[in-house]
Design a protein around this motif. Sequence first.
Motif, mmCIF file in Angstrom:
data_model
loop_
_atom_site.group_PDB
_atom_site.id
_atom_site.type_symbol
_atom_site.label_atom_id
_atom_site.label_comp_id
_atom_site.label_asym_id
_atom_site.label_seq_id
_atom_site.Cartn_x
_atom_site.Cartn_y
_atom_site.Cartn_z
ATOM 1 N N UNK A 223 0.837 -1.194 0.000
ATOM 2 C CA UNK A 223 0.000 0.000 0.000
ATOM 3 C C UNK A 223 0.874 1.245 0.000
ATOM 4 N N UNK A 224 0.421 2.286 -0.704
ATOM 5 C CA UNK A 224 1.157 3.553 -0.714
ATOM 6 C C UNK A 224 0.593 4.523 0.318
ATOM 7 N N UNK A 225 -0.480 4.135 1.002
ATOM 8 C CA UNK A 225 -1.082 5.005 2.012
ATOM 9 C C UNK A 225 -0.779 4.556 3.430
ATOM 10 N N UNK A 226 -0.377 3.291 3.589
ATOM 11 C CA UNK A 226 -0.103 2.754 4.925
ATOM 12 C C UNK A 226 1.315 2.215 4.989
ATOM 13 N N UNK A 227 2.087 2.735 5.924
ATOM 14 C CA UNK A 227 3.466 2.294 6.088
ATOM 15 C C UNK A 227 3.635 1.449 7.331
ATOM 16 N N UNK A 228 4.770 0.757 7.402
ATOM 17 C CA UNK A 228 5.026 -0.137 8.532
ATOM 18 C C UNK A 228 6.226 0.349 9.341
ATOM 19 N N UNK A 229 6.113 0.224 10.672
ATOM 20 C CA UNK A 229 7.219 0.571 11.556
ATOM 21 C C UNK A 229 7.824 -0.686 12.187
ATOM 22 N N UNK A 230 7.553 -1.836 11.599
ATOM 23 C CA UNK A 230 8.011 -3.102 12.182
ATOM 24 C C UNK A 230 9.534 -3.218 12.234
ATOM 25 N N UNK A 231 10.225 -2.570 11.299
ATOM 26 C CA UNK A 231 11.688 -2.678 11.274
ATOM 27 C C UNK A 231 12.378 -1.407 11.751
ATOM 28 N N UNK A 232 11.658 -0.577 12.516
ATOM 29 C CA UNK A 232 12.280 0.614 13.092
ATOM 30 C C UNK A 232 13.304 0.188 14.141
ATOM 31 N N UNK A 233 14.483 0.746 14.054
ATOM 32 C CA UNK A 233 15.531 0.450 15.024
ATOM 33 C C UNK A 233 16.179 1.757 15.480
ATOM 34 N N UNK A 234 16.934 2.394 14.610
ATOM 35 C CA UNK A 234 17.591 3.655 14.932
ATOM 36 C C UNK A 234 18.608 3.991 13.873
ATOM 37 N N UNK A 235 19.160 5.194 13.925
ATOM 38 C CA UNK A 235 20.248 5.563 13.017
ATOM 39 C C UNK A 235 21.481 4.727 13.365
ATOM 40 N N UNK A 236 22.206 4.331 12.348
ATOM 41 C CA UNK A 236 23.488 3.675 12.615
ATOM 42 C C UNK A 236 24.545 4.359 11.762
ATOM 43 N N UNK A 237 25.806 4.228 12.153
ATOM 44 C CA UNK A 237 26.848 4.941 11.423
ATOM 45 C C UNK A 237 28.230 4.441 11.760
ATOM 46 N N UNK A 238 29.197 5.055 11.092
ATOM 47 C CA UNK A 238 30.600 4.659 11.224
ATOM 48 C C UNK A 238 31.427 5.831 11.733
ATOM 49 N N UNK A 239 32.177 5.589 12.786
ATOM 50 C CA UNK A 239 33.119 6.592 13.287
ATOM 51 C C UNK A 239 34.424 6.529 12.489
ATOM 52 N N UNK A 240 35.120 7.642 12.483
ATOM 53 C CA UNK A 240 36.415 7.717 11.802
ATOM 54 C C UNK A 240 37.455 6.872 12.526
ATOM 55 N N UNK A 241 38.612 6.733 11.916
ATOM 56 C CA UNK A 241 39.702 5.961 12.514
ATOM 57 C C UNK A 241 40.230 6.671 13.764
ATOM 58 N N UNK A 242 40.636 5.912 14.774
ATOM 59 C CA UNK A 242 41.175 6.520 15.988
ATOM 60 C C UNK A 242 42.581 7.068 15.763
ATOM 61 N N UNK A 243 43.122 7.661 16.802
ATOM 62 C CA UNK A 243 44.494 8.163 16.720
ATOM 63 C C UNK A 243 45.456 7.003 16.462
ATOM 64 N N UNK A 244 46.321 7.193 15.499
ATOM 65 C CA UNK A 244 47.390 6.229 15.228
ATOM 66 C C UNK A 244 48.716 6.969 15.262
ATOM 67 N N UNK A 245 49.753 6.263 15.682
ATOM 68 C CA UNK A 245 51.076 6.887 15.766
ATOM 69 C C UNK A 245 52.131 5.800 15.636
ATOM 70 N N UNK A 246 53.338 6.231 15.356
ATOM 71 C CA UNK A 246 54.389 5.239 15.205
ATOM 72 C C UNK A 246 55.754 5.845 14.943
ATOM 73 N N UNK A 247 56.721 4.963 14.816
ATOM 74 C CA UNK A 247 58.100 5.319 14.497
ATOM 75 C C UNK A 247 58.469 4.691 13.166
ATOM 76 N N UNK A 248 59.319 5.389 12.400
ATOM 77 C CA UNK A 248 59.807 4.787 11.161
ATOM 78 C C UNK A 248 61.247 5.206 10.915
#
Length: 832
Positions: A802-827
């Motif tokens: 139906x185009x008039x009735x929607x479903x909320x059965x799969x509502x969960x929440x926003x999800x996402x990806x954080x950037x890479x953490x601090x990295x450091x090193x010697x070369x």
Amino acid sequence: MLNRTVRAALLAGSVLASMAATSAFAEAPAASAAEDAAADVGLGDIVVTATKRETNLQETPIAMAVMSTEALKERHVQSLYDLADGAVPSLRVATFEARQSALTIGIRGIVPLDANQPAREQGVGIYVDGVYMGRQHGLNAALFDVERVEVLKGPQGTLFGRNTEGGALSIVSKAPTGEFGGRASGGVGNYGAYTGDIHLDLPKIAGFSVKLDGVLQHQDATTKNPLAGQSGWNYYNRKGFRAAVRWQPASSITDDFSYDVARDANTPFYSQLLNVNPNGCAAGTQASQSACTLPGTSYTNLTGTVKSLLPGVVVNGKTRMKVADIGVPQQPSIDKTHGFTNNLKWTVSPEIELRAITAWRGVDATQWDNSGGAHRVPVVNLTAACTATAPCAFSRYSLADLRQRQFSQELQAVGTVGKIDYVAGLFYFNEHVSDDAATPNSNGVYLDGAGQAVYTILNSCTGSGGFGSEVGCRSIDRASEVWSKSYAAYGQLTYNATEQLHLTVGGRYTHDEKKGVLHYSRNVNYDTNTTAAAAAGYQPLDESWNRFNPMATLAYDATDDLHLYAKYATGYRAGGASSRTANYQSFNPEDVKSYEIGLKSDFWDHRARFNLAGYIMDRKNSQVDISSIQSFNGSNYNNLVTINAPGTTKIRGIEADLTVNPVEGLTLNASYAYTYTKIPLVPITYTGTDGVSTTVDQRFYIVFTPRNAASGSIDYTLPIGGGDTNLRFHLDGNYSQATQTFDQFATKNDASLIFNGRISLADIGVGDHKLTLGVWGRNLFNEQYVFRRDPSNSLPGAPTTSVTTGSVNNILGDYGNFNAPRTFGLDASVQF
């Protein structure tokens, strides 16, 4: 840890110190602090090949950014993804959600959301030693010995061709020298990181010079997987080898042949659950919950139930998780790249040089992505119906395979006759790509006798609705195959009317052919079940397109140090079809026209360099995506429809760059980019199985394109002891305003401010060799921001019955990806 205000002040300070300067990637930066210090006076010249001939960057009427070997080293850039911090504000780089090796690359607001489909093209062309890379798969492999990276901004449809609407990224490798020498480097870092590379030049023998490059880069996962024996997230292990041979049988002939092979094992960034039902969705009228609205729909009622979270699921939208909440099966995705390139140059006379660029390349990619866990659909309703013998399934395991082979041949004639510089060429490109995908569930949950939740791992062959993740046990979501051919002829002339006035005109004619078939959709074999294919409306792709892309540039050298230009350029991106739809829905090409003015200047006795560009781009038939997850057969199919937006998409921008060398050894850089984008409203039509249709005007967005972005850096070289030894300092800061990450949603990611730094003691004499020791850090202040935010799991599902009735059965929440953490090193590296 310094707070964001202090970090912002640091960035602003570096910009003010350089008087609105440019980054190390700036339009006209010094290639590196070391090269600046070595220059006789101020900032040195930078040679580029954007016009298919060697020219001075400042005298080339193209908005460009350039990075040298030293600049890459100072920023600890190991792969193209390391440019995602915003070193070039108008260049945007992001990983595909499912793996790190498939990159989304955009310039000036030309950024495709999903160019991973075999019948979909990129909007920015990637070139390695003059060879066009047909797929974005494998682009995050380790860089070999790079001489420079050129970022060409704006349409490059004449000299570089199709799929360069936003610009081109050209990587130039170091050629064999013919003299014995080389460099060996190694390093260690946090998260179990280690690197090693060797670059060896052999003496010229009988006109042949050989260069060998080997590269190794490793980092353990930055988010751990609680399931024993399984890979965590943001892991990579890259290995690569390249052999180059330069043959010079005569002073007028140079033939460069190279072979490279690389293997990139990696896992995606972890997908965190950022919030729960942020729009307050519930059963009831749509009018009573205006925030719970799926764009492109006009529901009047919402039905269903928003389910409770599974026990143990962590909601965290503020900080990067170090350990996942629920362990899942996961192994590294593997990308294998290989190829041959031959570049022949013959100087026939002082007026003409003939060139032939021949290349054959291939990519094999295997994806294993289980980064979402319980944070993506299907959403489990944990009841007594979930039992040990029939656990309720969750955790979408995204599996995909891609095989690509390409052959390209380009012939060029480059030269000067009198007052005219010319380039003429013929181009041929042939590509074959096949792919398949499956998305079974990997995990199950049930209630034990005491009513407690018990997590289990489903059978890898039959546990997800009778299917699984093993090869031969999968429910095939899609399998497609595409054949593409492109033919082009182009020419460009520059008339040097006077020493100050230069008029350039050019054009490129392109004929593209693309054929594609959908072998499987939703585990139905379309090759054998033609009835089901016809019922789905399936049509094979068989299209061809012709384009003529003209350009014209008027350049005026007001003085030896002030260069002005006005430019008109065009570009086009080929059409295709979406293998993520049951009908293999096709879409048309898009075209762009660009109007640009700019200046390039040197002043203060060549100790300062300021460049400015302003542009207007109009794009027609913009390709935009509508994505949704649909569950069937124990799979979670990603239905992605690509359509062409009507009208004209507007892209407007300003780029300002300045480099300052106030005293010997000190280089201050900064750059700024303002980008405005707007896609006209797009009418979206849905039809339910009840036969009722509705059309709604929907707003779409250009992804990963911040309105404001800036970068600044400081490089200082201090000689020590009167010899070649010097102490080097580098600090850069990169800011990006929040931007959309999906075409169809107004939801934005987070703004970011990332600092990187390096201190090194360089060119220490050790016998006949030179030793360099360094300490580096990326994301020095451990900034944590969501670079990809997906709201699709927090909104009603797309219309089906139906185009008039929607479903909320799969509502969960926003999800996402954080950037890479601090990295450091010697070369450490030794030059011999």
